[in-house]
Scaffold this motif. Structure first.
Motif, short mmCIF file in Angstrom:
data_model
loop_
_atom_site.label_atom_id
_atom_site.label_comp_id
_atom_site.label_asym_id
_atom_site.label_seq_id
_atom_site.Cartn_x
_atom_site.Cartn_y
_atom_site.Cartn_z
N ASP A 402 -15.57 -32.47 -65.64
CA ASP A 402 -15.70 -34.01 -65.80
C ASP A 402 -15.81 -34.51 -65.06
O ASP A 402 -15.50 -34.08 -63.11
N VAL A 403 -16.78 -35.20 -64.59
CA VAL A 403 -17.71 -35.93 -63.47
C VAL A 403 -17.40 -36.54 -62.84
O VAL A 403 -17.73 -36.63 -61.56
N LEU A 404 -15.80 -37.19 -63.18
CA LEU A 404 -15.73 -38.15 -61.98
C LEU A 404 -14.38 -36.98 -61.02
O LEU A 404 -14.22 -37.28 -59.95
N LEU A 405 -13.93 -36.64 -61.55
CA LEU A 405 -12.95 -35.39 -60.88
C LEU A 405 -13.42 -34.68 -60.16
O LEU A 405 -13.54 -34.25 -58.97
N ALA A 406 -14.69 -34.41 -60.65
CA ALA A 406 -15.79 -33.64 -59.55
C ALA A 406 -16.46 -34.36 -58.69
O ALA A 406 -16.58 -33.85 -57.51
N ALA A 407 -17.17 -35.31 -59.28
CA ALA A 407 -17.30 -36.30 -57.69
C ALA A 407 -15.96 -36.84 -56.77
O ALA A 407 -16.70 -36.56 -55.97
N TYR A 408 -15.43 -36.40 -57.10
CA TYR A 408 -13.80 -36.78 -56.45
C TYR A 408 -13.33 -35.70 -55.39
O TYR A 408 -13.02 -36.09 -54.24
N LEU A 409 -13.71 -34.08 -55.66
CA LEU A 409 -13.26 -33.49 -55.30
C LEU A 409 -14.27 -33.87 -54.60
O LEU A 409 -14.32 -32.82 -52.86
N LEU A 410 -15.75 -33.80 -54.47
CA LEU A 410 -16.93 -33.14 -53.61
C LEU A 410 -16.98 -34.25 -52.44
O LEU A 410 -17.47 -34.03 -51.27
N PRO A 468 -24.52 -29.92 -63.88
CA PRO A 468 -25.14 -28.76 -63.66
C PRO A 468 -25.37 -28.90 -61.88
O PRO A 468 -25.13 -27.95 -61.46
N LEU A 469 -25.72 -30.33 -61.68
CA LEU A 469 -25.78 -30.74 -59.73
C LEU A 469 -24.52 -30.59 -59.51
O LEU A 469 -24.64 -30.01 -58.70
N GLN A 470 -23.43 -31.27 -59.82
CA GLN A 470 -21.79 -31.46 -59.50
C GLN A 470 -21.51 -29.42 -59.71
O GLN A 470 -21.07 -29.19 -58.75
N GLN A 471 -21.69 -29.42 -60.58
CA GLN A 471 -21.47 -27.47 -60.49
C GLN A 471 -21.51 -26.44 -59.98
O GLN A 471 -20.91 -26.28 -58.54
N LYS A 472 -22.87 -26.86 -59.48
CA LYS A 472 -23.56 -26.46 -57.83
C LYS A 472 -22.99 -26.98 -56.97
O LYS A 472 -22.09 -25.03 -56.04
N HIS A 473 -23.12 -27.80 -56.45
CA HIS A 473 -21.92 -28.14 -55.76
C HIS A 473 -20.43 -28.13 -55.79
O HIS A 473 -20.42 -27.10 -54.12
N LEU A 474 -19.58 -28.09 -56.49
CA LEU A 474 -18.68 -27.19 -56.88
C LEU A 474 -18.47 -25.73 -56.01
O LEU A 474 -17.16 -25.24 -54.85
N GLU A 475 -19.30 -25.04 -56.76
CA GLU A 475 -19.42 -23.88 -56.33
C GLU A 475 -19.63 -22.63 -54.44
O GLU A 475 -19.52 -22.51 -53.91
N GLU A 476 -20.92 -24.14 -53.60
CA GLU A 476 -20.89 -24.47 -53.00
C GLU A 476 -20.17 -24.60 -52.02
O GLU A 476 -20.12 -23.47 -51.09
N GLY A 477 -18.96 -25.32 -52.46
CA GLY A 477 -17.71 -26.12 -51.58
C GLY A 477 -17.10 -25.09 -51.38
O GLY A 477 -15.82 -25.39 -51.00
#
Length: 885
Positions: A402-410, A468-477
């Motif tokens: 979910d790109v909203l949920l991911a954006a929120y965590l990021l 995929p862009l957010q997945q990378k950022h989540l991983e990095e964080g």
DNA sequence: GTCTTCACG
DNA sequence: ACGTACGTGAAGACC
């Protein structure tokens, strides 16, 4: 009708520069003055809607004023380079806005503006002058309003002669007399030494002008008389210096001021250079390259009804991302418009309109796909989609991202998390604004299927590319676990709770409402009697007039717009007048009635007798949930009268029980864990009363010497610690002096050394990293942690201390919810989880499961996460939420 | 739409 | 010298 807006460019830029923290863009250019100027400009354009705009700047170094007085503006601090470097860019920006700017050698901005206001008076044109300089007040007239900035550039006071008279008792033309007498250190205008604003105003109220004051020195006394007599020349010259010159040869340049709005692509380019992302979003400016990146859609848009069922099924077999469009804030009532599904290779997007979804001939494959937990779906706000879909009988399964949920965590502090605002953050092509497609307000329309399809397809495609862009950022964080094992599963748990709803007994509320209504009427008439008049007690303005003008009670606190009448103020006023106590009671009842009785009654579904809240998972910067439509996280409990509201919350099945479990001191336990403070840990390991224990340690007394007042103070200190302590805050809360508060804090830190270490450390860490994290690696950025502005920085520091505590507590109860949901499922229980209130979970439980739930719930909550101290949850139950205490 | 007030944790 | 406790949502008044 023409309306002119004349802006004092130098003055506003200066104000903005000193009011805002230093901002730079990535090229290292300082931008705070430009940013402040821009926000002020946008606000003023919006509020005033001028037809003509001018920004006037001071030109060159020597103005005609120096001819008579070479020290003019001498002694002024040199403009810092951080500001002067912004002027050329600011001028460029004003040009991008399509706004005229004048800069005439030999004249100051004042003179240009003064000349134009003179013209405005002659031509009878409504005009507003924007400046930070009080000198401008001399230009005020019936047609000319002077808007002066207050507190930086965000607040603006407007003056016409009437307001000027009210505030200073002066006419506009007397402003120069005022300056003549008191001078102006910032412009190095001397005035008469020893005469400040107070004295100058007194003299002018008596004599009217500098000349008259000088002619009447005989009526002055002592030292003042000597001073005035000795500095007559200074006063005359100062007056002359303060006088704005209104005969600048501007000939007929007025037509150049015409403002026709800005070119979005030109302004967009400028904002991009300055990196004003929030403004680009706010104004919905195109993303890049002069115009928005309009990428030719390299996919085919397929309408579901245009293909056969088999074709649809095979397209969905390669589905990748999905976007659901619904109208309405409240997902329980939102109307689905349609959905779009991209294929994995991105070359096709299938769009299904609502009508198609409801058409059995078309919908079959799509419904099967939505419900298929093996068919992966990536989307935007699938929690909301799941809930909305559930009301039309379609469960949404197989959520994988979910790109909203991911954006929120990021970045949970990002102000907008709409899909359109998210896309440019990742350098993806902009989406058409929803408003452009649907219109807004009364003009909202769902467009024709082909237009709708294109829009939904673009959104689904945006999601496909974001993932995929957010997945990378989540991983990095380091947030993979937080995302996949906590937030994403929780979204579905929440949707289930929301759909389930909680039963609210309408007649209980109605009875309570009738009783409250009676009391309200009683208080009302008593208040009117005391006031000697009828008025709207709910209006802070009217109430203020009654209390502070009519009854002459002392003013304790002011708000931006008038007298403050909040409970804190009223409590201080209680001894002065009987009316105050009545008002406090009235307020309490009126709140109960409007928000809780009437508000809640409106939310009860007629068919089921239930209310269905909506938990928002991407709002609170700390990771907490928030609750809306209605908010069930702020149902009264502290006062008995309000607490009775909870009697209306009942089980939805006969014979069942409401069971509530709340964490005991979860935040302080979390603090004990993350600070590692031995004493605090020990207190919890021994399961002591933490506030009593704190009192013992801070006051250095044995348990039996702790009285209720000491415990109360210790409790406040504990709260303060969790919030990010400051002596000011604690003193306010305990109504003690700052010195005493500061001593309490010092004593606390003497004892709980580990806590002090944590506080110091977390602030340093925040300064280093720019963010803080919770135990589960939830992250919060602190933009102001290095601000030079004391207030902003202090706020950020307190946030740094509080967020890991509040946020970890949020992590823990969220974990417990996911575990609890699993447990109910795995054990085949019929008990239902209904509500979450930050540290509390509420269930409805059938009789045969009560014994089990009484142990299971605290067990699951207590073991959600293993800390260095035990986590404890207390259970209670009863026939309604009130009894479960 | 913004401000003020107040309900909760 | 500065001037705030942390996190939310809803209602009513008023522009």
């Amino acid at each position: 009708m023409e309306k002119w807006m004349l802006i004092d460019g130098n003055s506003i830029a200066y104000r903005a520069f000193f009011a805002l923290p230093p901002l730079t863009n990535s090229a290292g250019l300082h931008t705070n003055a430009i940013y402040g100027f821009t926000t002020m400009l946008l606000k003023m354009i919006e509020e005033e809607k001028p037809t003509h705009i001018l920004v006037a700047f001071d030109a060159g170094k020597v103005t005609f004023r120096h001819e008579g007085y070479t020290e003019y503006k001498g002694g002024r601090e040199k403009t810092p380079s951080e500001l002067s470097e912004q002027f050329p860019v600011l001028k460029e920006l004003i040009q991008s806005f399509g706004i005229a700017q004048f800069e005439l050698s030999g004249y100051e901005a004042d003179d240009i503006i003064g000349t134009l206001t003179k013209l405005a008076d002659e031509k009878d044109v409504e005009t507003i002058v924007v400046s930070g300089d009080k000198d401008m007040l001399q230009l005020a007239s019936e047609r000319v309003t002077i808007a002066l900035t207050r507190k930086g550039v965000s607040e603006i006071d407007r003056y016409q002669p009437k307001e000027l008279m009210e505030k200073y008792g002066l006419k506009p033309e007397q402003i120069i007399d005022l300056k003549g007498l008191m001078g102006d250190t910032s412009d190095n205008i001397p005035g008469i030494p020893g005469v400040g604003e107070k004295t100058a105003l007194k003299m002018l109220h008596e004599f009217g002008t500098v000349e008259e004051v000088l002619a009447n020195t005989s009526s002055l006394k002592g030292k003042m008389k000597e001073k005035v007599e000795a500095h007559q020349e200074d006063a005359r010259m100062s007056k002359k210096l303060a006088t704005i010159f209104r005969e600048v040869p501007l000939e007929d340049k007025v037509s150049e001021l015409l403002y026709n709005g800005y070119d979005a692509s030109v302004l967009g380019d400028m904002f991009r250079k300055l990196e004003f992302k929030s403004l680009i979003e706010r104004l919905e400016l195109p993303e890049a390259g002069g115009t928005a990146i309009v990428e030719e859609a390299n996919y085919d848009v397929v309408l579901a009804s245009d293909v056969t069922g088999d074709e649809l099924t095979s397209l969905l077999a390669q589905a990748d991302s999905v976007y659901f469009e619904a109208v309405g804030e409240n997902p329980h009532q939102a109307k689905l418009i349609g959905l779009a599904v991209t294929t994995v290779d991105g070359d096709k997007v299938v769009v299904v309109t609502y009508d198609e979804l409801m058409d059995p001939a078309v919908a079959e494959p799509i419904r099967r796909w939505l419900e298929d937990s093996e068919a992966p779906k990536r989307g935007y706000d699938l929690h909301k989609a799941d809930l909305t879909l559930s009301w039309i009988g379609i469960p949404l399964r197989g959520i994988t991202f979910d790109v909203l949920l991911a954006a929120y965590l990021l970045d949970p502090t990002e102000s907008s998390q709409t899909l359109a605002s998210l896309v440019p953050r990742y350098g993806l092509p902009a989406l058409a604004p929803d408003e452009a497609v649907y219109g807004k307000g009364a003009k909202f329309r769902v467009p024709a299927a082909d237009i709708l399809a294109k829009h939904l397809a673009a959104k689904a495609e945006a999601i496909r590319r974001l993932v995929p862009l957010q997945q990378k950022h989540l991983e990095e964080g380091g947030m993979n676990q937080l995302y996949y094992e906590l937030e994403q599963p929780l979204a579905i748990v929440l949707a289930g709770m929301e759909k389930q709803g909680i039963k609210v007994n309408a007649s209980t509320l109605e009875d309570l409402g009738a009783e409250i209504a009676q009391n309200i009427t009683r208080y009302e008439s008593e208040i009117f009697t005391h006031a000697g008049m009828e008025f709207n007690i709910n209006s802070p303005k009217q109430l203020g007039d009654v209390l502070f003008d009519k009854l002459d009670l002392p003013v304790i606190k002011k708000t931006k717009t008038g007298y403050s009448t909040d409970a804190e103020v009223l409590e201080k006023l209680e001894p002065y007048h009987e009316i105050v106590r009545l008002i406090l009671h009235y307020r309490q009842l009126s709140k109960l009635q409007s928000t809780y009785v009437e508000g809640l009654l409106k939310e009860i579904r007629r068919d089921t007798g239930k209310v269905h809240t909506y938990y928002r998972q991407t709002i609170a910067a700390t990771g907490r949930l928030s609750s809306q439509f209605p908010n069930l996280q702020n149902i009264p409990i502290r006062l008995e009268e309000g607490r009775r509201i909870r009697k209306a919350f009942v089980p939805s099945e006969p014979g069942w029980t409401i069971l509530a479990a709340d964490y005991s001191q979860i935040e302080l336990r979390v603090l004990a864990h993350i600070s590692g403070d031995e004493r605090l840990k020990e207190a919890f390991i021994e399961d002591m009363d933490i506030h009593t224990k704190t009192a013992m340690d801070v006051f250095g007394v044995p348990a039996d010497a702790v009285d209720s007042n000491m415990r109360r103070q210790a409790k406040a200190v504990n709260f303060g610690i969790v919030y990010g302590i400051s002596d000011f805050g604690l003193s306010n809360n305990l109504n003690i002096s700052r010195k005493e508060a500061s001593r309490f804090i010092e004593q606390y830190f003497e004892v709980f050394k580990g806590v002090r270490g944590y506080m110091d450390n977390i602030v340093l860490q925040a300064r280093n990293d720019g963010y803080v994290t919770t135990l589960l690696e939830r992250r919060r950025y602190l933009a102001d942690i290095k601000a030079s502005n004391f207030n902003l920085r202090s706020f950020a520091e307190r946030t740094a201390m509080n967020t890991p505590i509040q946020g970890t507590a949020a992590d823990i109860i969220k974990l417990a919810m996911v575990r609890m949901d699993e447990q109910l499922r795995e054990r085949g229980l019929h008990s239902r989880m209904l509500l979450q209130v930050h540290d509390e979970l509420v269930f409805e439980v059938p009789p045969d499961e009560l014994e089990l739930m009484k142990t299971l719930v605290p067990e699951v909550m207590g073991s959600a996460l293993t800390l260095d101290v035990p986590l404890k949850a207390d259970v209670s139950y009863g026939d309604n939420w009130y009894e479960a205490k």
